[in-house]
Motif scaffolding. Sequence first.
Motif, mmCIF file in Angstrom:
data_model
loop_
_atom_site.group_PDB
_atom_site.id
_atom_site.type_symbol
_atom_site.label_atom_id
_atom_site.label_comp_id
_atom_site.label_asym_id
_atom_site.label_seq_id
_atom_site.Cartn_x
_atom_site.Cartn_y
_atom_site.Cartn_z
ATOM 1 N N UNK A 213 24.471 23.245 24.858
ATOM 2 C CA UNK A 213 24.018 22.283 23.849
ATOM 3 C C UNK A 213 25.017 22.141 22.714
ATOM 4 N N UNK A 214 25.709 23.229 22.391
ATOM 5 C CA UNK A 214 26.751 23.133 21.356
ATOM 6 C C UNK A 214 27.938 22.313 21.847
ATOM 7 N N UNK A 282 29.633 29.191 39.294
ATOM 8 C CA UNK A 282 28.703 28.295 39.978
ATOM 9 C C UNK A 282 27.701 27.693 38.998
ATOM 10 N N UNK A 283 27.222 28.535 38.071
ATOM 11 C CA UNK A 283 26.297 28.024 37.061
ATOM 12 C C UNK A 283 26.938 26.898 36.260
ATOM 13 N N UNK A 284 28.196 27.131 35.840
ATOM 14 C CA UNK A 284 28.878 26.136 35.012
ATOM 15 C C UNK A 284 29.158 24.864 35.807
ATOM 16 N N UNK A 285 29.467 25.015 37.095
ATOM 17 C CA UNK A 285 29.743 23.842 37.921
ATOM 18 C C UNK A 285 28.518 22.952 38.072
ATOM 19 N N UNK A 286 27.321 23.526 37.864
ATOM 20 C CA UNK A 286 26.084 22.748 38.013
ATOM 21 C C UNK A 286 25.750 21.921 36.776
ATOM 22 N N UNK A 287 26.536 22.105 35.686
ATOM 23 C CA UNK A 287 26.296 21.300 34.479
ATOM 24 C C UNK A 287 26.673 19.857 34.788
ATOM 25 N N UNK A 288 25.768 18.915 34.512
ATOM 26 C CA UNK A 288 25.976 17.539 34.951
ATOM 27 C C UNK A 288 26.943 16.761 34.078
ATOM 28 N N UNK A 290 30.139 15.863 31.714
ATOM 29 C CA UNK A 290 31.539 16.246 31.809
ATOM 30 C C UNK A 290 31.987 17.140 30.656
ATOM 31 N N UNK A 291 31.702 16.717 29.411
ATOM 32 C CA UNK A 291 32.262 17.441 28.250
ATOM 33 C C UNK A 291 31.755 18.875 28.181
ATOM 34 N N UNK A 292 30.440 19.146 28.267
ATOM 35 C CA UNK A 292 30.026 20.557 28.243
ATOM 36 C C UNK A 292 30.531 21.336 29.448
ATOM 37 N N UNK A 293 30.600 20.682 30.629
ATOM 38 C CA UNK A 293 31.108 21.398 31.804
ATOM 39 C C UNK A 293 32.562 21.801 31.603
ATOM 40 N N UNK A 294 33.353 20.891 31.028
ATOM 41 C CA UNK A 294 34.766 21.206 30.781
ATOM 42 C C UNK A 294 34.909 22.345 29.779
#
Length: 963
Positions: A213-214, A282-288, A290-294
């Motif tokens: 969220x941050x 794997x958890x991070x790859x599931x973030x939909x 782009x910006x938070x996943x990156x």
Amino acid sequence: MAVFPWCSRSRNYKAEFASCRLEAVPLEFGDYHPLKPITVTESKTKKVTRKGSTSSTSSSSSSSVVDPLSSVLDGTDPLSLFAAIADPAAMATATDSSRKKRDKDDNSIVGSDFEPWANKRGEILARHTTTEKLSINLFMGSEKGRAGAGASAMSEKVRTRLEELDDFEEGSQKELLNLTQQDYVNRIEELNQSLKDAWASDQKVKALKIVIQCSKLLSDTSVIQFYPSKFVLITDILDTFGKLVYERIFSMCVDSRSVLPDHFSPENVNDTAKETCLNWFFKIASIRELIPRFYVEASILKCNKFLSKTGISECLPRLTCMIRGIGDPLVSVYARAYLCRVGMEVAPHLKESLNKNFFDFLLTFKQIHGNTVQNQLVVQGVELPSYLPLYSPAMDWIFQCISYHAPEALLTEMMERCKKLGNNALLLNSVMSAFRAEFIATRSMDFIGMIKECDESGFPKHLLFRSLGLNLALADPPENDRLQILNEAWKVITKLKNPQDYINCAEVWVEYTCKHFTKREVNTVLADVIKHMTPDRAFEESYPQLQSIIKKVIAHFHDFSVLFSVEKFLPFLDMFQKESVRVEVCRSIMEAFIKHQQEPTKDPVILNALLHICKTMHDSVNALTLEDEKRMLAHLINGFIKMVSFGRDFEQQLSFYVESRSMFCNLEPVLVQLIHSVNRLAMETRKVMKGNHSRKTAAFVRACVAYCFITIPSLVGIFTRLNLYLHSGQVALANQCLSQADAFFKAAISLVPEVPKMINIDGKMRPSESFLLEFLCNFFSTLLIVPDHPEHGVLFLVRELLNVIQDYTWEDGSDDRIRIYTCVLHLLSAMSQETYLYHIDKVDSNDSLYGGDSKFLAENNKLCETVMAQILEHLKTLAKDEALKRQSVLGLSFFNSIVAHGDLRNNKLNQLSVNLWHLAQRHGCADTRTMVKTLEYIKQRSKRPDMTHLAELALRLPLQTRT
């Protein structure tokens, strides 16, 4: 005890000196030298046991310098090591220590010449602020779909956590609106703490939610001026998260049997740690989004070390390509800055991804002038000159990473690419901010040409010249170009209308001017600064920059005759109207003078200027000034006074001291320094004018003496006055000013009753009697050679001092008055000798005036008997249980004084000494070793031809035996 008469023994000082000389002993040096290291012979004995034979020993010896501290165990104490293996807490401590060492090693892969991000963080937060209201969108997950207690299988656990992440993204939304900047900062800090708390309570999924969220907040540019500061705050949370994940996985590689080495490879990592690491990715790859996943993946980039040797080198290009999907050029450039930051921390050798980020940024740079960005600026009411500097922190960081230890060819290529973009001012500024100063300096004229061709509408040229000036302060341009560079830069700087813009540039270029040019050019620059900053009192808003200019000027001009001949230097100082700032500037000048002025000076230009500066510092002192500040100011002024010398023009020197006294009367240490200086001047005059007793010389010396006599009463410190009266009296005596010396000594005697019981020493109240005792002992040594005044009787100064001592109120339980009387007894004994121990040239002491006159000796002995009576009376008062130890010590001290100074052939005095010996041992309070050594000393002295009578005394001095 009866009253005993005193009889001083005759002293032959020359014979006593001769007997005290050390005996010369011939020494064969050989290999000996007192500074040569001691050679220790170390013998080692080994016990050898052979079958069928008795034990035998073999020894070996070696001569070497043995350090007794070098024989300790290397490494860890084995007992502590065993305890650590058995104790999990100790093992955890060892793990923590290993982690700290590992972190230190990891950080050391980038040299100290690379400026860390932490140094830039504070500047960004201070510069990029806003008064607009901010908002935070919080996505709060619902409580549905929580894992039950039976979900123990690993696959079920993973699926549950993924569902929680989906639930987080699809949950209810809560928006915090109308936050001030401080509220926003506080909320972000709360989220950072919530992350740590969630992690500490083993709520890893909650911690990940907070980070996600941050990270999403970095896609929000609704208050665009605040974005650089927002980036700093959010990436702090990402850094915390990345560190927690890395340390968690690392701790899984440590057990009671092994510790992961500092520079480990994936083969050293166990399967559990690898599986956990993969789970995080794997958890991070599931973030939909782009910006938070990156950002979240970039924050744990270092964790790839647990999986494979090529993990980091494979991830960096992929993350670089991910940034291409970010449409907002401001958001994307900060994403690239973050990737470059973590890349430099974990793999600074992988330059290709750094360069790729830069070249990708150049390709998208034209978006800044596109419709989307321009429309956004219109909506927020932000002008382009305010928008472009928002890119500087990110661009500067990217350029710094790329240019670190980069070859010249790469820097030249980057410079050419900037030219192809039309010499964009923003890019050019970042290039000059990040590249090595030597690279910029050697190409100064090329950069000036590029600056001239830049479009000034978006990024002012004066900022480019400021960046160029910062580089030229660190590295020198080609000598033939230096004047042209200054002229080109100053043409732009001097045309600036805004005083703040002007002074920010001028401050930088002053150092370049001082470094490469003469006082003529420096004077021109200072005059231009005065011209721009005086109207409307603009200088009041720019004191830090003006101070910086002064410091740079004095840093390069160590010859103060040249500095103060710069016409506009003192008028420049007049711009410092605020007292605290003016005093600080004056301090800087005086510190430089004391540091760099090697020879004393009488240059009127220097003296007038520095007197004005010192007067400014002195006049700032008031009732609220701290003592430390007063000491510092006095130290600087005294340093100046010590460096002023008019050679043999003594009258001019005294006139300078008189003027200084009137100017610096509020600083007591300065007045003390002046008195000492005048006393030295009087002695120097006597030395130079030796044999020339002209009236003019005598009058000058009396003027010096009068200066001291007038100045001393203005001092506050009681012991400062006492010691200066004594010292000045000694100087007057040395210059045959007898009446003036008497005046000083009388003043000192009259001041003794004013000595308080407690005095302030470094802020603490301490008893004064020990200081008074020290002063009086010094005073007595001087009184020995002071001749009696013909109108005041025999030993009039000694009598006056004894009266003062008698009337002084001493502390209860103090024996200092008796110790002083003992010293007086020594003085009177020395005064009774035919020839005194020491004299002052051309001053007739009492040994010459009286020539052993019987009346003088009678008066002397009478005073001795009075003093002895006082001592003996005091010893009687100590005949109490609680004072017996003091009585023993004082009794033995008085005994030693009689042995040293009295004529023990006098029967009564001999008997008194025996009585004192018995008194010292009477109640068993005497130190046996001291008594034994004292008796041995008496027996040793009795062997001298003139001391045979001491042998009889020694027989009458028994040693007390203890049973």
